[in-house]
Design a protein around this motif. Structure first.
Motif, short mmCIF file in Angstrom:
data_model
loop_
_atom_site.label_atom_id
_atom_site.label_comp_id
_atom_site.label_asym_id
_atom_site.label_seq_id
_atom_site.Cartn_x
_atom_site.Cartn_y
_atom_site.Cartn_z
N VAL A 146 12.81 40.12 76.36
CA VAL A 146 13.56 40.72 77.47
C VAL A 146 14.34 41.94 76.97
CG1 VAL A 146 15.39 40.32 79.18
CG2 VAL A 146 13.79 38.48 78.61
N LEU A 147 15.00 41.80 75.85
CA LEU A 147 15.75 42.90 75.26
C LEU A 147 14.82 44.03 74.85
CD1 LEU A 147 18.47 44.02 74.26
CD2 LEU A 147 18.06 42.83 72.09
N ASN A 148 13.66 43.68 74.31
CA ASN A 148 12.68 44.70 73.91
C ASN A 148 12.24 45.55 75.10
OD1 ASN A 148 12.47 44.46 71.16
ND2 ASN A 148 10.82 42.97 71.21
N ARG A 149 11.91 44.90 76.22
CA ARG A 149 11.48 45.63 77.42
C ARG A 149 12.60 46.52 77.93
NH1 ARG A 149 9.01 40.62 78.61
NH2 ARG A 149 10.75 40.02 79.95
N PHE A 150 13.79 45.98 77.94
CA PHE A 150 14.97 46.73 78.40
C PHE A 150 15.16 47.99 77.54
CE2 PHE A 150 19.51 47.54 77.64
CZ PHE A 150 19.96 47.77 78.92
N PHE A 151 15.14 47.82 76.23
CA PHE A 151 15.37 48.93 75.31
C PHE A 151 14.23 49.94 75.37
CE2 PHE A 151 15.68 50.71 70.90
CZ PHE A 151 16.95 51.24 71.03
N LYS A 152 13.02 49.45 75.48
CA LYS A 152 11.85 50.33 75.51
C LYS A 152 11.87 51.23 76.74
CE LYS A 152 6.80 50.23 75.04
NZ LYS A 152 5.61 49.37 74.86
N LYS A 153 12.27 50.69 77.88
CA LYS A 153 12.29 51.48 79.10
C LYS A 153 13.37 52.56 79.09
CE LYS A 153 10.18 48.13 82.24
NZ LYS A 153 10.37 47.29 83.45
N LEU A 154 14.33 52.40 78.21
CA LEU A 154 15.41 53.39 78.12
C LEU A 154 15.21 54.38 76.97
CD1 LEU A 154 18.47 51.08 78.81
CD2 LEU A 154 17.59 52.86 80.32
N GLU B 182 13.73 38.64 58.80
CA GLU B 182 12.50 39.42 58.91
C GLU B 182 11.65 38.96 60.07
OE1 GLU B 182 11.48 42.14 57.38
OE2 GLU B 182 13.36 42.25 56.26
N LYS B 183 11.65 37.66 60.32
CA LYS B 183 10.87 37.11 61.44
C LYS B 183 11.34 37.69 62.77
CE LYS B 183 9.69 32.77 63.75
NZ LYS B 183 9.92 31.29 63.76
N THR B 184 12.65 37.76 62.96
CA THR B 184 13.21 38.32 64.19
C THR B 184 12.96 39.82 64.29
OG1 THR B 184 14.93 36.62 64.19
CG2 THR B 184 15.27 38.53 65.62
N LEU B 185 13.12 40.51 63.16
CA LEU B 185 12.92 41.95 63.14
C LEU B 185 11.49 42.34 63.52
CD1 LEU B 185 14.93 42.94 59.94
CD2 LEU B 185 15.47 43.58 62.30
N LYS B 186 10.53 41.52 63.16
CA LYS B 186 9.13 41.81 63.50
C LYS B 186 8.91 41.80 65.01
CE LYS B 186 6.97 40.20 59.22
NZ LYS B 186 6.12 39.15 58.59
N GLU B 187 9.76 41.07 65.72
CA GLU B 187 9.63 40.98 67.17
C GLU B 187 10.45 42.06 67.90
OE1 GLU B 187 7.49 38.88 68.49
OE2 GLU B 187 7.04 38.17 66.46
N LEU B 188 11.40 42.65 67.20
CA LEU B 188 12.28 43.64 67.83
C LEU B 188 11.64 45.04 67.83
CD1 LEU B 188 15.77 42.58 66.44
CD2 LEU B 188 15.09 42.60 68.85
N HIS B 189 12.13 45.88 68.74
CA HIS B 189 11.65 47.25 68.87
C HIS B 189 11.81 48.01 67.55
CE1 HIS B 189 11.35 51.39 70.43
NE2 HIS B 189 10.78 50.87 71.50
N LYS B 190 10.89 48.90 67.27
CA LYS B 190 10.89 49.63 66.00
C LYS B 190 12.06 50.59 65.86
CE LYS B 190 7.21 47.56 64.70
NZ LYS B 190 7.37 46.45 63.71
#
Length: 232
Positions: A53-61, A88-96
């Protein structure tokens, strides 16, 4: 807000994990931005559900695929993980474009205490001056989506600076900020010149007309003296 991370090392969540460790780099990436501090851990199930959810939010902005100009927003992951592998596991899922603190940096715990984060996931939203806009925006992001940023922007009185693309500077027809004033000035001067020219032209024309009338009167007078009258 920038002061929170001066003399600290932030790491970019890219393949090279580039470090930002100079004052200039920190200011360049955080100044005049709304900052999201994302507190979470890989062991927290709710955190892992919120990450997409956070990834989509951040990506759209931030992603040019969605918007023309990236918004003035920064995201820092503050890991509360028990191991570097979990982080590292969480970071792999977060926006670059997410930033994070190294696992060995004790400042992670200091930030948790500073913002009184007890329940995770938590997204602390900070104004550019470092004051808190929202102590936890997880619910707002989940339900309102990108409308959150508009509300934060208005509350923070954040001025969005959108700059022209580099190639636009090659356009010879570009106008500066003062161009309307200059054009008004030049227009006024042009109008004055036109008026002066018009007056001179009209005056010259009137002068020629008077000369023609005088010549006509002289001819008529001479003809009358000689007894020559115009034909009717």
């Amino acid at each position: 807000m920038v002061d929170l991370f001066l003399n600290r090392v932030l790491v970019e969540n890219n393949s090279d994990q580039d470090e930002l460790n100079t004052e200039r780099e920190i200011i360049g990436i955080l100044e005049n931005r709304i900052l999201l501090l994302f507190f979470a851990s890989a062991e927290c199930e709710r955190c892992q559900k919120f990450v997409p959810v956070l990834n989509r939010f951040f990506k759209k902005l931030k992603d040019p695929a969605y918007i023309e100009y990236p918004k003035l927003l920064a995201l820092i992951y503050v890991s509360l993980d028990q191991s570097e592998e979990q982080q590292e596991k969480t970071l792999k899922e977060l926006h670059k474009r997410t930033l994070f603190l190294a696992f060995e940096d004790p400042y992670r715990k200091e930030l948790q205490a500073m913002f009184k984060v007890k329940d995770i996931p938590a997204v602390v939203v900070l104004r550019p001056d470092g004051s808190v806009l929202s102590p936890n925006a997880v619910q707002d992001i989940s339900h309102l989506g990108t409308d959150c940023f508009r509300n934060w922007q208005e509350s923070a009185e954040l001025v969005e600076r959108t700059f022209m693309l580099n190639e636009e500077f090659d356009d010879p027809n570009l106008r500066s900020v003062t161009d309307p004033v200059r054009r008004l000035k030049y227009k006024t001067e042009d109008d004055k010149r036109k008026k002066r020219w018009w007056k001179l032209w009209v005056k010259g024309k009137d002068g020629n007309d008077e000369e023609e009338e005088d010549e006509t009167r002289d001819v008529k007078r001479k003809n009358a003296d000689n007894g020559i009258w115009p034909r009717r």
